[in-house]
Design a protein around this motif. Sequence first.
Motif, mmCIF file in Angstrom:
data_model
loop_
_atom_site.group_PDB
_atom_site.id
_atom_site.type_symbol
_atom_site.label_atom_id
_atom_site.label_comp_id
_atom_site.label_asym_id
_atom_site.label_seq_id
_atom_site.Cartn_x
_atom_site.Cartn_y
_atom_site.Cartn_z
ATOM 1 N N CYS A 1 -4.067 122.403 20.369
ATOM 2 C CA CYS A 1 -4.627 122.400 19.027
ATOM 3 C C CYS A 1 -5.321 121.072 18.771
ATOM 4 O O CYS A 1 -4.813 120.013 19.139
ATOM 5 N N THR A 2 -6.485 121.137 18.146
ATOM 6 C CA THR A 2 -7.248 119.928 17.820
ATOM 7 C C THR A 2 -7.563 119.920 16.332
ATOM 8 O O THR A 2 -8.166 120.863 15.817
ATOM 9 N N MET A 3 -7.122 118.873 15.665
ATOM 10 C CA MET A 3 -7.485 118.664 14.270
ATOM 11 C C MET A 3 -8.710 117.746 14.242
ATOM 12 O O MET A 3 -8.639 116.593 14.655
ATOM 13 N N VAL A 4 -9.814 118.269 13.770
ATOM 14 C CA VAL A 4 -11.079 117.535 13.762
ATOM 15 C C VAL A 4 -11.372 117.068 12.336
ATOM 16 O O VAL A 4 -11.394 117.886 11.409
ATOM 17 N N THR A 5 -11.594 115.776 12.195
ATOM 18 C CA THR A 5 -11.927 115.204 10.889
ATOM 19 C C THR A 5 -13.198 114.375 11.009
ATOM 20 O O THR A 5 -13.374 113.634 11.977
ATOM 21 N N GLY B 1 -11.028 109.034 3.045
ATOM 22 C CA GLY B 1 -12.356 108.836 3.626
ATOM 23 C C GLY B 1 -12.870 109.991 4.450
ATOM 24 O O GLY B 1 -13.977 109.934 4.990
ATOM 25 N N VAL B 2 -12.096 111.087 4.549
ATOM 26 C CA VAL B 2 -12.498 112.251 5.337
ATOM 27 C C VAL B 2 -13.412 113.141 4.500
ATOM 28 O O VAL B 2 -13.149 113.393 3.324
ATOM 29 N N THR B 3 -14.493 113.604 5.112
ATOM 30 C CA THR B 3 -15.430 114.503 4.431
ATOM 31 C C THR B 3 -15.327 115.934 4.939
ATOM 32 O O THR B 3 -15.804 116.857 4.273
ATOM 33 N N GLU B 4 -14.711 116.137 6.095
ATOM 34 C CA GLU B 4 -14.586 117.485 6.659
ATOM 35 C C GLU B 4 -13.328 117.558 7.498
ATOM 36 O O GLU B 4 -12.979 116.618 8.216
ATOM 37 N N LEU B 5 -12.626 118.693 7.400
ATOM 38 C CA LEU B 5 -11.395 118.911 8.148
ATOM 39 C C LEU B 5 -11.336 120.356 8.618
ATOM 40 O O LEU B 5 -11.563 121.274 7.838
ATOM 41 N N HIS B 6 -11.055 120.548 9.892
ATOM 42 C CA HIS B 6 -10.818 121.897 10.405
ATOM 43 C C HIS B 6 -9.964 121.823 11.666
ATOM 44 O O HIS B 6 -9.844 120.760 12.291
ATOM 45 N N TYR B 7 -9.373 122.966 12.009
ATOM 46 C CA TYR B 7 -8.465 123.064 13.154
ATOM 47 C C TYR B 7 -9.062 123.994 14.203
ATOM 48 O O TYR B 7 -9.588 125.056 13.872
ATOM 49 N N ILE B 8 -8.939 123.588 15.462
ATOM 50 C CA ILE B 8 -9.418 124.381 16.600
ATOM 51 C C ILE B 8 -8.216 124.756 17.460
ATOM 52 O O ILE B 8 -7.453 123.880 17.890
ATOM 53 N N LEU B 9 -8.033 126.057 17.686
ATOM 54 C CA LEU B 9 -6.919 126.550 18.488
ATOM 55 C C LEU B 9 -7.439 127.116 19.804
ATOM 56 O O LEU B 9 -8.389 127.898 19.811
ATOM 57 N N MET C 1 -16.900 103.920 8.200
ATOM 58 C CA MET C 1 -18.096 104.171 9.013
ATOM 59 C C MET C 1 -18.078 105.636 9.433
ATOM 60 O O MET C 1 -17.029 106.293 9.407
ATOM 61 N N PHE C 2 -19.239 106.155 9.816
ATOM 62 C CA PHE C 2 -19.339 107.552 10.215
ATOM 63 C C PHE C 2 -18.657 107.736 11.572
ATOM 64 O O PHE C 2 -19.124 107.228 12.599
ATOM 65 N N THR C 3 -17.530 108.461 11.582
ATOM 66 C CA THR C 3 -16.717 108.629 12.789
ATOM 67 C C THR C 3 -16.156 110.045 12.824
ATOM 68 O O THR C 3 -15.756 110.598 11.792
ATOM 69 N N LYS C 4 -16.123 110.599 14.027
ATOM 70 C CA LYS C 4 -15.491 111.893 14.262
ATOM 71 C C LYS C 4 -14.179 111.658 15.000
ATOM 72 O O LYS C 4 -14.159 111.046 16.066
#
Length: 284
Positions: free
Chosen positions: A123-127, A96-104, A133-136
């Motif tokens: 480190c934060t993995m943002v999905t 169900g994930v539409t976007e994935l990126h990592y923040i260092l 439902m639309f969730t970050k």
Amino acid sequence: MSNPTHDPFYSSPFGPFYRRHSPYMVQPEYRIYEMNKRLQARTEESDSLWWDAFATEFFEEDATLTLSFCLEDGPKRYTIGRTLIPRYFSTVFEGGVTELHYILKHSKESFHNSCITLDCDQCTMVTQHGKPMFTKVCTEGRLILEFAFDDLMRIKTWHFTIRQYRELIPRSILAMHAQDPQVLEQLSKNITRMGLTNFTLNYLRLCVILEPMQELMSRHKTYNLSPRDCLKTCLFQKWQRMVAPPGNYAPLKHRLLLSLASSSPVSTTFFKEKRKKKKKTEKV
């Protein structure tokens, strides 16, 4: 004005014999930036070949990926090999994930044993989730990466220890369903467990079974042996590695040939005759 002393080992950058003394390297954080860009280029039509190319670009052939986190029933630790890494990343999007990126943030780099280690305690993995439902989801933890020190600079080990996670829902969605208690109750439930979807968690549990079978499947494909014979040779090889002294490869090779030939009566007879001849020679 006197000329400076000529250094015989100096090579001008503009001369024909100039070479770099070390390979061109980029910062490890930039490799993660490139990975984020590649993940953004993913489409719904991206198949297994696309994910294999993705893993080949960023992971070594013997790379491992480890995830550590704590669920309701206790701490968990999953380690998967290179062949299972492409499927891991694809399961993230299939859940169900539409976007994935990592923040260092505030990462530290060190060099040892011909490897570059990146240690990021923040480190934060943002999905971004489109369903149910639309969730970050922001999954925070410590990421330790080990890169090969070469031109490709691919990842050798990936270890992400998850500490906490947050699921964020836009206010507009809450305001839209403010008068519907059933929808509000549904919105109050988490859609992930420690920032991971059930789809990904099920795959990691499956990898516990699949990972030890990788060697068996590879041996079956290479030597065309039966599953029973593949298991025998794998166990025999592991036992040989445990008991054989370092550098003693000749007995290992001989015994391995015997074990591979155990399923063939013709080959077994050949080795028996060879041993009989050897004993007769020793007696003489």
